[in-house]
Design a protein around this motif. Sequence first.
Motif, mmCIF file in Angstrom:
data_model
loop_
_atom_site.group_PDB
_atom_site.id
_atom_site.type_symbol
_atom_site.label_atom_id
_atom_site.label_comp_id
_atom_site.label_asym_id
_atom_site.label_seq_id
_atom_site.Cartn_x
_atom_site.Cartn_y
_atom_site.Cartn_z
ATOM 1 N N ALA A 189 0.836 -1.208 0.000
ATOM 2 C CA ALA A 189 0.000 0.000 0.000
ATOM 3 C C ALA A 189 0.870 1.256 0.000
ATOM 4 N N GLU A 190 0.552 2.174 -0.939
ATOM 5 C CA GLU A 190 1.194 3.499 -0.958
ATOM 6 C C GLU A 190 0.149 4.507 -0.499
ATOM 7 N N ILE A 191 0.371 5.138 0.653
ATOM 8 C CA ILE A 191 -0.593 6.094 1.192
ATOM 9 C C ILE A 191 -0.432 7.423 0.449
ATOM 10 N N LEU A 192 -1.521 7.878 -0.213
ATOM 11 C CA LEU A 192 -1.446 9.110 -1.010
ATOM 12 C C LEU A 192 -1.999 10.307 -0.238
ATOM 13 N N SER A 193 -2.967 10.007 0.653
ATOM 14 C CA SER A 193 -3.551 11.048 1.516
ATOM 15 C C SER A 193 -4.323 10.312 2.605
ATOM 16 N N PRO A 194 -4.863 11.040 3.616
ATOM 17 C CA PRO A 194 -5.629 10.345 4.663
ATOM 18 C C PRO A 194 -6.892 9.650 4.149
ATOM 19 N N THR A 195 -7.281 9.930 2.886
ATOM 20 C CA THR A 195 -8.488 9.275 2.343
ATOM 21 C C THR A 195 -8.232 8.585 1.009
ATOM 22 N N HIS A 196 -6.967 8.266 0.725
ATOM 23 C CA HIS A 196 -6.643 7.681 -0.586
ATOM 24 C C HIS A 196 -5.336 6.890 -0.526
ATOM 25 N N MET A 197 -5.399 5.643 -1.034
ATOM 26 C CA MET A 197 -4.175 4.859 -1.146
ATOM 27 C C MET A 197 -4.161 4.146 -2.490
ATOM 28 N N ARG A 198 -2.960 3.741 -2.889
ATOM 29 C CA ARG A 198 -2.808 2.872 -4.050
ATOM 30 C C ARG A 198 -2.401 1.488 -3.515
ATOM 31 N N LEU A 199 -2.915 0.437 -4.125
ATOM 32 C CA LEU A 199 -2.678 -0.913 -3.575
ATOM 33 C C LEU A 199 -2.421 -1.907 -4.690
ATOM 34 N N ARG A 200 -1.499 -2.817 -4.454
ATOM 35 C CA ARG A 200 -1.327 -3.991 -5.316
ATOM 36 C C ARG A 200 -1.175 -5.190 -4.403
ATOM 37 N N VAL A 201 -1.780 -6.305 -4.729
ATOM 38 C CA VAL A 201 -1.772 -7.484 -3.865
ATOM 39 C C VAL A 201 -1.180 -8.691 -4.590
ATOM 40 N N TRP A 202 -0.229 -9.331 -3.874
ATOM 41 C CA TRP A 202 0.197 -10.678 -4.282
ATOM 42 C C TRP A 202 -0.757 -11.621 -3.559
ATOM 43 N N GLU A 203 -1.645 -12.267 -4.297
ATOM 44 C CA GLU A 203 -2.702 -13.059 -3.673
ATOM 45 C C GLU A 203 -2.263 -14.491 -3.364
ATOM 46 N N ARG A 204 -2.650 -14.938 -2.187
ATOM 47 C CA ARG A 204 -2.431 -16.354 -1.810
ATOM 48 C C ARG A 204 -3.077 -17.253 -2.862
ATOM 49 N N GLY A 205 -2.306 -18.184 -3.373
ATOM 50 C CA GLY A 205 -2.858 -19.179 -4.282
ATOM 51 C C GLY A 205 -3.158 -18.692 -5.666
ATOM 52 N N ALA A 206 -2.855 -17.406 -5.936
ATOM 53 C CA ALA A 206 -3.176 -16.856 -7.265
ATOM 54 C C ALA A 206 -2.063 -15.996 -7.836
ATOM 55 N N GLY A 207 -1.223 -15.435 -6.965
ATOM 56 C CA GLY A 207 -0.147 -14.553 -7.420
ATOM 57 C C GLY A 207 -0.618 -13.120 -7.587
ATOM 58 N N LEU A 208 0.103 -12.379 -8.427
ATOM 59 C CA LEU A 208 -0.192 -10.949 -8.602
ATOM 60 C C LEU A 208 -1.505 -10.792 -9.359
ATOM 61 N N THR A 209 -2.458 -10.066 -8.786
ATOM 62 C CA THR A 209 -3.722 -9.825 -9.491
ATOM 63 C C THR A 209 -3.887 -8.319 -9.720
ATOM 64 N N LEU A 210 -4.804 -7.966 -10.616
ATOM 65 C CA LEU A 210 -5.018 -6.544 -10.935
ATOM 66 C C LEU A 210 -5.780 -5.834 -9.823
ATOM 67 N N ALA A 211 -6.529 -6.612 -9.039
ATOM 68 C CA ALA A 211 -7.281 -6.024 -7.930
ATOM 69 C C ALA A 211 -7.583 -7.110 -6.904
ATOM 70 N N CYS A 212 -7.804 -6.672 -5.656
ATOM 71 C CA CYS A 212 -8.131 -7.631 -4.582
ATOM 72 C C CYS A 212 -9.080 -6.916 -3.627
ATOM 73 N N GLY A 213 -10.336 -7.364 -3.582
ATOM 74 C CA GLY A 213 -11.353 -6.666 -2.783
ATOM 75 C C GLY A 213 -11.131 -6.833 -1.288
ATOM 76 N N SER A 214 -10.913 -8.087 -0.859
ATOM 77 C CA SER A 214 -10.681 -8.308 0.578
ATOM 78 C C SER A 214 -9.349 -7.674 0.976
ATOM 79 N N GLY A 215 -8.418 -7.637 -0.004
ATOM 80 C CA GLY A 215 -7.126 -6.988 0.259
ATOM 81 C C GLY A 215 -7.271 -5.494 0.460
ATOM 82 N N ALA A 216 -8.181 -4.883 -0.299
ATOM 83 C CA ALA A 216 -8.443 -3.447 -0.142
ATOM 84 C C ALA A 216 -9.076 -3.163 1.225
ATOM 85 N N CYS A 217 -10.010 -4.036 1.622
ATOM 86 C CA CYS A 217 -10.622 -3.888 2.955
ATOM 87 C C CYS A 217 -9.553 -4.008 4.033
#
Length: 272
Positions: A189-217
Amino acid sequence: MTFISAQSASVKIAFTKMHGLGNDFIVLDNRSNMITLTEVMIRHICDRHLGIGCDQLVLLSNPTLEGASVRVQFFNPDGSEAGACGNASRCVAKFIGHNPVIETQNGLLPTFKEGELYRVVMGVPKLAWQDIPLSHEADTAHLPLYDGAACSMGNPHLTLFRPIKEAALLGPELEHHALFPQRANIGFAEILSPTHMRLRVWERGAGLTLACGSGACAAVVNAARRNLVKRKCTVTMEKGDLQIIWEENGPVHMIGPAETVFTGQILMDQAV
Ligand SMILES: N[C@H](CCC[C@H](N)C(=O)O)C(=O)O
């Protein structure tokens, strides 16, 4: 509608291809109880060369809990089952329609269509080391691993506040780190402001994905615990944004898109 026909040693299975911000899924509607999935079949269907290809396979079946509209199981391409999948939960809300309550391993998830977007109430995050789980007691807000933070959204997440370009480099090793007896999804996670971040997730069992909903939560929960962001935060991933809201002493809400791409039938060798 699931269509099954048995020809000699093969079987045709109807599927729907969907995605949430590029995190893509094969949805199999098994409410007619016609499909018996094996781990070999799951890995075959998820394979982007030998099968159809997806980040997760999503199996729908009849609910077992009072108040649920549909039971959902999430499987990674390596065949492992996950207790949560945020992006797929929005896709299931779209697939079923009429604001279904989704039954998962992690309990009942209410969903709501909001304009062109879908809200999923993803449940209360688990913050105790035993519930993530970790292999031993630790301060889950300040872990010895790159000073990361961990929580569970029904699946284990480590969030590192490091450049997202490090996901492909550090993700594979950390997914299997001894601290995580059930492995873990590794968010950068790269924190951009107190209300905005950029995120990339290496997912368990799947590897790098374009998005991860539970990861964002998990990333908003882990960052909010460290006062890096507010409890309402926009999470920007490769193909767009999710809105995440963590209620005081309550569940996490995730709001975002869900798309249907195509439908089809896959011919499976019964021996697969
Ligand atoms: N790989 C995850 C499941 C999929 C999570 C992700 N696709 C999401 O949108 O939450 C796990 O094994 O816990």
